[in-house]
Scaffold this motif. Structure first.
Motif, PDB file in Angstrom:
ATOM      1  N   VAL A   1      16.576 -48.140  43.223  1.00 43.80           N
ATOM      2  CA  VAL A   1      16.290 -46.950  42.418  1.00 43.80           C
ATOM      3  C   VAL A   1      16.936 -47.093  41.037  1.00 43.80           C
ATOM      4  CG1 VAL A   1      16.589 -44.454  42.256  1.00 43.80           C
ATOM      5  CG2 VAL A   1      16.085 -45.508  44.466  1.00 43.80           C
TER       6      VAL A   1
ATOM      7  N   ILE B   1      10.365 -37.940  35.774  1.00 42.12           N
ATOM      8  CA  ILE B   1      10.911 -37.238  36.938  1.00 42.12           C
ATOM      9  C   ILE B   1      10.484 -35.776  36.823  1.00 42.12           C
ATOM     10  CG2 ILE B   1      12.979 -36.617  38.234  1.00 42.12           C
ATOM     11  CD1 ILE B   1      14.407 -38.987  36.957  1.00 42.12           C
TER      12      ILE B   1
ATOM     13  N   ARG C   1      15.096 -49.004  38.449  1.00 42.01           N
ATOM     14  CA  ARG C   1      13.907 -48.323  37.936  1.00 42.01           C
ATOM     15  C   ARG C   1      14.216 -47.550  36.654  1.00 42.01           C
ATOM     16  NH1 ARG C   1       9.975 -44.487  41.704  1.00 42.01           N
ATOM     17  NH2 ARG C   1       8.687 -43.616  40.006  1.00 42.01           N
ATOM     18  N   TYR C   2      15.482 -47.109  36.492  1.00 39.88           N
ATOM     19  CA  TYR C   2      15.829 -46.228  35.381  1.00 39.88           C
ATOM     20  C   TYR C   2      16.789 -46.843  34.370  1.00 39.88           C
ATOM     21  CZ  TYR C   2      13.646 -42.760  38.404  1.00 39.88           C
ATOM     22  OH  TYR C   2      12.744 -42.084  39.188  1.00 39.88           O
TER      23      TYR C   2
ATOM     24  N   PRO D   1      16.869 -38.691  41.625  1.00 40.80           N
ATOM     25  CA  PRO D   1      17.013 -40.062  42.120  1.00 40.80           C
ATOM     26  C   PRO D   1      18.432 -40.374  42.583  1.00 40.80           C
ATOM     27  CG  PRO D   1      16.996 -40.060  39.725  1.00 40.80           C
ATOM     28  CD  PRO D   1      16.698 -38.651  40.154  1.00 40.80           C
TER      29      PRO D   1
ATOM     30  N   ASP E   1       2.743 -44.200  40.309  1.00 38.33           N
ATOM     31  CA  ASP E   1       3.684 -45.310  40.437  1.00 38.33           C
ATOM     32  C   ASP E   1       4.879 -45.178  39.511  1.00 38.33           C
ATOM     33  OD1 ASP E   1       1.741 -45.723  38.336  1.00 38.33           O
ATOM     34  OD2 ASP E   1       2.530 -47.762  38.118  1.00 38.33           O
ATOM     35  N   ARG E   2       4.778 -44.321  38.493  1.00 38.60           N
ATOM     36  CA  ARG E   2       5.883 -44.133  37.552  1.00 38.60           C
ATOM     37  C   ARG E   2       6.413 -42.700  37.550  1.00 38.60           C
ATOM     38  NH1 ARG E   2       6.494 -47.998  33.049  1.00 38.60           N
ATOM     39  NH2 ARG E   2       5.165 -49.813  33.449  1.00 38.60           N
TER      40      ARG E   2
ATOM     41  N   GLU F   1       9.366 -43.854  32.700  1.00 40.14           N
ATOM     42  CA  GLU F   1       9.335 -43.122  33.971  1.00 40.14           C
ATOM     43  C   GLU F   1       9.304 -41.633  33.693  1.00 40.14           C
ATOM     44  OE1 GLU F   1       9.243 -44.419  37.023  1.00 40.14           O
ATOM     45  OE2 GLU F   1       9.572 -46.532  36.502  1.00 40.14           O
TER      46      GLU F   1
ATOM     47  N   ALA G   1       8.378 -39.603  39.823  1.00 42.72           N
ATOM     48  CA  ALA G   1       9.163 -39.188  40.988  1.00 42.72           C
ATOM     49  C   ALA G   1       9.297 -37.671  40.968  1.00 42.72           C
ATOM     50  CB  ALA G   1      10.541 -39.849  40.981  1.00 42.72           C
ATOM     51  N   TYR G   2       9.454 -37.087  42.146  1.00 45.69           N
ATOM     52  CA  TYR G   2       9.543 -35.627  42.257  1.00 45.69           C
ATOM     53  C   TYR G   2      10.859 -35.188  42.916  1.00 45.69           C
ATOM     54  CZ  TYR G   2       4.590 -35.808  41.097  1.00 45.69           C
ATOM     55  OH  TYR G   2       3.391 -36.039  40.470  1.00 45.69           O
ATOM     56  N   ARG G   3      11.833 -36.073  42.927  1.00 46.48           N
ATOM     57  CA  ARG G   3      13.141 -35.784  43.510  1.00 46.48           C
ATOM     58  C   ARG G   3      14.219 -36.291  42.558  1.00 46.48           C
ATOM     59  NH1 ARG G   3       9.479 -34.375  46.402  1.00 46.48           N
ATOM     60  NH2 ARG G   3       9.390 -34.340  48.679  1.00 46.48           N
TER      61      ARG G   3
ATOM     62  N   THR H   1      13.287 -42.138  30.199  1.00 45.06           N
ATOM     63  CA  THR H   1      12.766 -41.327  31.296  1.00 45.06           C
ATOM     64  C   THR H   1      12.597 -39.879  30.869  1.00 45.06           C
ATOM     65  OG1 THR H   1      13.863 -42.733  32.947  1.00 45.06           O
ATOM     66  CG2 THR H   1      13.208 -40.519  33.650  1.00 45.06           C
TER      67      THR H   1
END
Length: 454
Positions: free
Chosen positions: A194, A309, A197-198, A187, A180-181, A307, A183-185, A203
């Motif tokens: 989005v 990434i 979120r940051y 943003p 949930d925290r 977060e 990401a693999y792309r 991050t």
């Protein structure tokens, strides 16, 4: 049910992205029967996932000649050849119109779940090459189907299989539980959901390539906005920082790639990101507030972040090809004849020469991995090279071996690389002078960018 004779069967193309639709266009140009199977609901489904990203490549370098030939009679107008499309532009203005021209031979919501030889699993030798391929499909409504094929061209890409955070190539302990925290792309920080979120958050960015550079630039740009106070990046590198960490900078053979490295360096130098080096993630834990703590293989524990990434590359999904006999390099998972040409330790996207059917052949006759998938785990791919791949394969399947082995692609001396640049407005062709790989005169940190190849 007996399979029909191989000569009466279509070529199955897996994926309706740039390489898959180009393959279809070349098969059409050769009057060969085909069907394109696309898991998504639209052409360029993966490309649409990075619709906000602007390519390094100009429009003139991302439109396949056979596709343009098909589109011209429909009244399609090619965008300005010297301008740079976003992923969204590429999908909406080129890929979808091309799929529309190809009509019902492009089937959406059709996910390939397996490919084999009819009546022959991976083990059986007897009369193997004479058997047609059988392709198993799962439709969006859950219905299953099989189709037979004389050849299979897999252009499904690697977008659906990003590499994990774990330093061993496996997911870190706790990585899945912390999804949930994570990401693999890269943003899209122009999307309010989005962005929220940051903004104002800490991050961690794991990775050392163009994707990581881009994410760092985006987060630095976010930190400079009116409400961006508290936005901070933690750049986690598996290696140490050296002169090569940020690429070649202004001296890079591919200047746009150098510009990405300079943007990442600026994020660190200006205090928008802190770098942690020599850190290989072994575990991801939660603190009492639900924030994430990265734990290294050496026992180091980083301060909690809001977060993560993960931008550690992509890898091909080979699971549905498991009953086929593929000849893949043990490191890159690319065809064995192609792998030495694309080894990232030896080559950049500007130095890989065009290649075709001879480099893409496997022990299993008439199955081909093309486009980004043909590069396996190699990080950078060229759209124009993919078009040359499928042109050569279509010629081979049509029995025109002379054309299949002839190189019909001339690249600029500086190369043509898939990917994206940190700029909003392209410079003119004369100013750039080097195809997609030329950097803009003015660098705007945080403008559309990405890691990806085409």
């Amino acid at each position: 049910m007996n399979a029909p004779a191989t000569t009466d069967l279509p070529v199955v193309v897996i994926g309706a992205g740039p390489a898959g639709l180009a393959a279809a266009a070349h098969l059409e140009d050769r009057s060969l029967d085909f069907v394109v199977l696309e898991a998504g609901p639209h052409a360029g489904a993966a490309t649409r996932d990075w619709a906000h990203v602007r390519l390094f490549s100009r429009w003139g370098e991302v439109v396949d000649p056979a596709a343009e030939k098909l589109l011209a009679p429909t009244g399609w107008v090619k965008p300005d050849a010297a301008s740079y499309p976003t992923g969204g532009d590429w999908a909406e203005l080129y890929l979808q119109p091309l799929a529309d021209v190809l009509g019902d031979r492009v089937r959406f919501g059709a996910r390939v779940t397996g490919v084999s030889r009819t009546g022959r699993d991976r083990i059986v030798d007897a009369d193997r090459d004479a058997q047609p391929f059988v392709v198993h499909i799962e439709h969006a409504d859950g219905r299953e189907e099989r189709v037979f094929a004389r050849a299979v061209i897999d252009a499904s890409g690697t977008w659906s299989t990003p590499s994990p955070a774990g330093g061993s190539g496996l997911p870190a302990l706790g990585e899945k539980a912390a999804a949930d925290r994570i990401a693999y792309r890269v943003p899209d920080l122009k999307d309010p959901a989005v962005r929220s979120r940051y903004v104002g958050k800490r991050t961690a960015v794991i990775g050392s390539g163009a994707s990581a550079f881009t994410a760092l630039a985006y987060l630095a740009d976010l930190a400079r906005t009116e409400d961006g106070a508290g936005t901070k990046a933690l750049w986690v590198l598996r290696r140490g920082i050296s002169g090569a960490t940020f690429g070649g900078g202004e001296a890079d053979q591919l200047p746009a790639r150098g510009a990405l490295g300079l943007a990442a360096k600026a994020a660190v130098d200006n205090g928008y990101a802190d770098a942690v080096t020599g850190f290989r993630t072994e575990a991801i834990e939660r603190d009492t507030d639900g924030r994430l703590i990265l734990v290294g293989e050496d026992g180091r524990r980083l301060d909690a972040v809001d977060e993560v990434i993960v931008l550690t590359g992509f890898r091909p999904d080979l699971t549905f090809l498991d009953e086929l006999r593929l000849g893949l390099d043990e490191r890159l998972q690319a065809p064995v004849e192609l792998a030495p040409l694309i080894d990232p330790n030896q080559h950049s996207c500007g130095t890989v020469y065009p290649h075709g059917v001879n480099e893409l052949t496997h022990p299993e006759k008439d199955v081909y991995l093309v486009g980004m998938k043909s590069y396996g785990r190699a990080p950078t791919f060229l759209a124009m090279t993919g078009y040359e791949q499928v042109r050569s394969i279509a010629a081979h399947l049509a029995g025109d071996q002379e054309a299949a082995e002839r190189v019909e692609l001339a690249l600029p001396e500086t190369g043509v690389c898939g990917g994206a640049g940190l700029f909003d407005q392209p410079e003119t062709t004369e100013q750039n002078g080097g195809g997609c790989c030329a950097a803009p005169a003015t660098l705007t940190i945080g403008a559309p960018a990405s890691s990806g190849g085409c």
